[in-house]
Design a protein around this motif. Structure first.
Motif, PDB file in Angstrom:
ATOM      1  N   LEU A 136     -20.238  -1.078   1.560  1.00 36.99           N
ATOM      2  CA  LEU A 136     -20.415   0.169   2.305  1.00 36.99           C
ATOM      3  C   LEU A 136     -19.531   1.278   1.746  1.00 36.99           C
ATOM      4  O   LEU A 136     -19.979   2.418   1.606  1.00 36.99           O
ATOM      5  CB  LEU A 136     -20.090  -0.042   3.791  1.00 36.99           C
ATOM      6  N   HIS A 137     -18.265   0.949   1.476  1.00 41.24           N
ATOM      7  CA  HIS A 137     -17.284   1.933   0.992  1.00 41.24           C
ATOM      8  C   HIS A 137     -16.327   1.249   0.024  1.00 41.24           C
ATOM      9  O   HIS A 137     -15.320   0.684   0.455  1.00 41.24           O
ATOM     10  CB  HIS A 137     -16.480   2.529   2.152  1.00 41.24           C
ATOM     11  N   GLU A 138     -16.601   1.324  -1.251  1.00 35.61           N
ATOM     12  CA  GLU A 138     -15.765   0.622  -2.220  1.00 35.61           C
ATOM     13  C   GLU A 138     -14.406   1.274  -2.430  1.00 35.61           C
ATOM     14  O   GLU A 138     -13.499   0.673  -2.993  1.00 35.61           O
ATOM     15  CB  GLU A 138     -16.492   0.473  -3.557  1.00 35.61           C
ATOM     16  N   ASP A 139     -14.230   2.492  -1.940  1.00 32.81           N
ATOM     17  CA  ASP A 139     -12.980   3.227  -2.147  1.00 32.81           C
ATOM     18  C   ASP A 139     -11.936   2.993  -1.052  1.00 32.81           C
ATOM     19  O   ASP A 139     -10.850   3.550  -1.093  1.00 32.81           O
ATOM     20  CB  ASP A 139     -13.269   4.727  -2.242  1.00 32.81           C
ATOM     21  N   ILE A 140     -12.231   2.143  -0.082  1.00 35.42           N
ATOM     22  CA  ILE A 140     -11.322   1.917   1.046  1.00 35.42           C
ATOM     23  C   ILE A 140     -10.714   0.517   0.957  1.00 35.42           C
ATOM     24  O   ILE A 140     -11.402  -0.450   0.664  1.00 35.42           O
ATOM     25  CB  ILE A 140     -12.082   2.082   2.388  1.00 35.42           C
ATOM     26  N   ASP A 141      -9.406   0.443   1.218  1.00 41.07           N
ATOM     27  CA  ASP A 141      -8.718  -0.851   1.257  1.00 41.07           C
ATOM     28  C   ASP A 141      -8.820  -1.401   2.681  1.00 41.07           C
ATOM     29  O   ASP A 141      -7.972  -1.136   3.532  1.00 41.07           O
ATOM     30  CB  ASP A 141      -7.258  -0.685   0.846  1.00 41.07           C
ATOM     31  N   PHE A 142      -9.879  -2.137   2.931  1.00 44.67           N
ATOM     32  CA  PHE A 142     -10.167  -2.605   4.284  1.00 44.67           C
ATOM     33  C   PHE A 142      -9.132  -3.586   4.822  1.00 44.67           C
ATOM     34  O   PHE A 142      -8.975  -3.712   6.026  1.00 44.67           O
ATOM     35  CB  PHE A 142     -11.569  -3.223   4.345  1.00 44.67           C
ATOM     36  N   GLU A 143      -8.410  -4.263   3.952  1.00 50.16           N
ATOM     37  CA  GLU A 143      -7.403  -5.206   4.423  1.00 50.16           C
ATOM     38  C   GLU A 143      -6.220  -4.478   5.057  1.00 50.16           C
ATOM     39  O   GLU A 143      -5.512  -5.054   5.883  1.00 50.16           O
ATOM     40  CB  GLU A 143      -6.923  -6.098   3.286  1.00 50.16           C
ATOM     41  N   GLN A 144      -6.003  -3.234   4.689  1.00 50.57           N
ATOM     42  CA  GLN A 144      -4.878  -2.462   5.224  1.00 50.57           C
ATOM     43  C   GLN A 144      -5.243  -1.641   6.461  1.00 50.57           C
ATOM     44  O   GLN A 144      -4.357  -1.180   7.173  1.00 50.57           O
ATOM     45  CB  GLN A 144      -4.337  -1.510   4.141  1.00 50.57           C
ATOM     46  N   GLU A 145      -6.513  -1.446   6.697  1.00 45.19           N
ATOM     47  CA  GLU A 145      -6.951  -0.592   7.802  1.00 45.19           C
ATOM     48  C   GLU A 145      -7.074  -1.381   9.102  1.00 45.19           C
ATOM     49  O   GLU A 145      -7.600  -2.485   9.110  1.00 45.19           O
ATOM     50  CB  GLU A 145      -8.311   0.047   7.475  1.00 45.19           C
ATOM     51  N   ASP A 146      -6.585  -0.796  10.200  1.00 46.76           N
ATOM     52  CA  ASP A 146      -6.731  -1.449  11.498  1.00 46.76           C
ATOM     53  C   ASP A 146      -7.277  -0.484  12.555  1.00 46.76           C
ATOM     54  O   ASP A 146      -7.177  -0.727  13.753  1.00 46.76           O
ATOM     55  CB  ASP A 146      -5.428  -2.089  11.963  1.00 46.76           C
ATOM     56  N   ARG A 147      -7.866   0.618  12.071  1.00 47.41           N
ATOM     57  CA  ARG A 147      -8.482   1.596  12.956  1.00 47.41           C
ATOM     58  C   ARG A 147      -9.774   2.123  12.319  1.00 47.41           C
ATOM     59  O   ARG A 147      -9.995   3.324  12.232  1.00 47.41           O
ATOM     60  CB  ARG A 147      -7.507   2.747  13.239  1.00 47.41           C
ATOM     61  N   LEU A 148     -10.607   1.202  11.889  1.00 50.04           N
ATOM     62  CA  LEU A 148     -11.823   1.578  11.158  1.00 50.04           C
ATOM     63  C   LEU A 148     -12.748   2.469  11.979  1.00 50.04           C
ATOM     64  O   LEU A 148     -13.337   3.409  11.446  1.00 50.04           O
ATOM     65  CB  LEU A 148     -12.579   0.323  10.714  1.00 50.04           C
ATOM     66  N   VAL A 149     -12.866   2.185  13.254  1.00 56.25           N
ATOM     67  CA  VAL A 149     -13.725   2.994  14.129  1.00 56.25           C
ATOM     68  C   VAL A 149     -12.936   4.175  14.684  1.00 56.25           C
ATOM     69  O   VAL A 149     -13.396   5.315  14.639  1.00 56.25           O
ATOM     70  CB  VAL A 149     -14.315   2.141  15.272  1.00 56.25           C
ATOM     71  N   ASP A 150     -11.739   3.900  15.189  1.00 57.72           N
ATOM     72  CA  ASP A 150     -10.928   4.952  15.802  1.00 57.72           C
ATOM     73  C   ASP A 150     -10.660   6.099  14.840  1.00 57.72           C
ATOM     74  O   ASP A 150     -10.651   7.264  15.240  1.00 57.72           O
ATOM     75  CB  ASP A 150      -9.596   4.388  16.310  1.00 57.72           C
ATOM     76  N   ASP A 151     -10.417   5.799  13.573  1.00 61.68           N
ATOM     77  CA  ASP A 151     -10.146   6.837  12.568  1.00 61.68           C
ATOM     78  C   ASP A 151     -11.413   7.316  11.863  1.00 61.68           C
ATOM     79  O   ASP A 151     -11.335   8.035  10.865  1.00 61.68           O
ATOM     80  CB  ASP A 151      -9.141   6.333  11.528  1.00 61.68           C
ATOM     81  N   LYS A 152     -12.559   6.874  12.350  1.00 63.72           N
ATOM     82  CA  LYS A 152     -13.866   7.274  11.824  1.00 63.72           C
ATOM     83  C   LYS A 152     -14.052   6.957  10.333  1.00 63.72           C
ATOM     84  O   LYS A 152     -14.733   7.666   9.606  1.00 63.72           O
ATOM     85  CB  LYS A 152     -14.120   8.760  12.097  1.00 63.72           C
ATOM     86  N   ILE A 153     -13.449   5.857   9.909  1.00 60.08           N
ATOM     87  CA  ILE A 153     -13.659   5.367   8.545  1.00 60.08           C
ATOM     88  C   ILE A 153     -15.071   4.816   8.438  1.00 60.08           C
ATOM     89  O   ILE A 153     -15.753   5.006   7.438  1.00 60.08           O
ATOM     90  CB  ILE A 153     -12.598   4.311   8.181  1.00 60.08           C
TER      91      ILE A 153
END
Length: 81
Positions: free
Chosen positions: A17-34
């Motif tokens: 979906l988004h190859e430019d995002i480090d998903f392992e570090q994110e914990d607000r994928l929806v809240d931050d509108k990622i």
């Protein structure tokens, strides 16, 4: 299926979906509108198909989709049901 394998599969789907995002570090994928609404619909469809689970309206809440760990916990729970 082990949680490590599930997590790796979820990470792979998210990277598509988004190859430019480090998903392992994110914990607000929806809240931050990622992840936007289209991403979430795509993610639900892919997770359902990949893990043979049904993500219903009661599971479709922000806290289940804010991080890879939360997604992994939800999939593990749905696979047990």
């Amino acid at each position: 299926m082990e949680s490590t394998t599930i997590k790796e599969t979820i990470l792979s789907i998210l990277q598509e979906l988004h190859e430019d995002i480090d998903f392992e570090q994110e914990d607000r994928l929806v809240d931050d509108k990622i992840l936007d609404s289209f991403d979430l619909v795509t993610l639900v469809a892919e997770l359902g198909e990949e893990f043979d689970v049904e993500i219903t309206a009661k599971d479709f809440v922000e806290e289940n989709f804010n991080s890879v760990d939360r997604l992994t916990k939800m999939i593990l729970r749905l696979m047990e049901e």
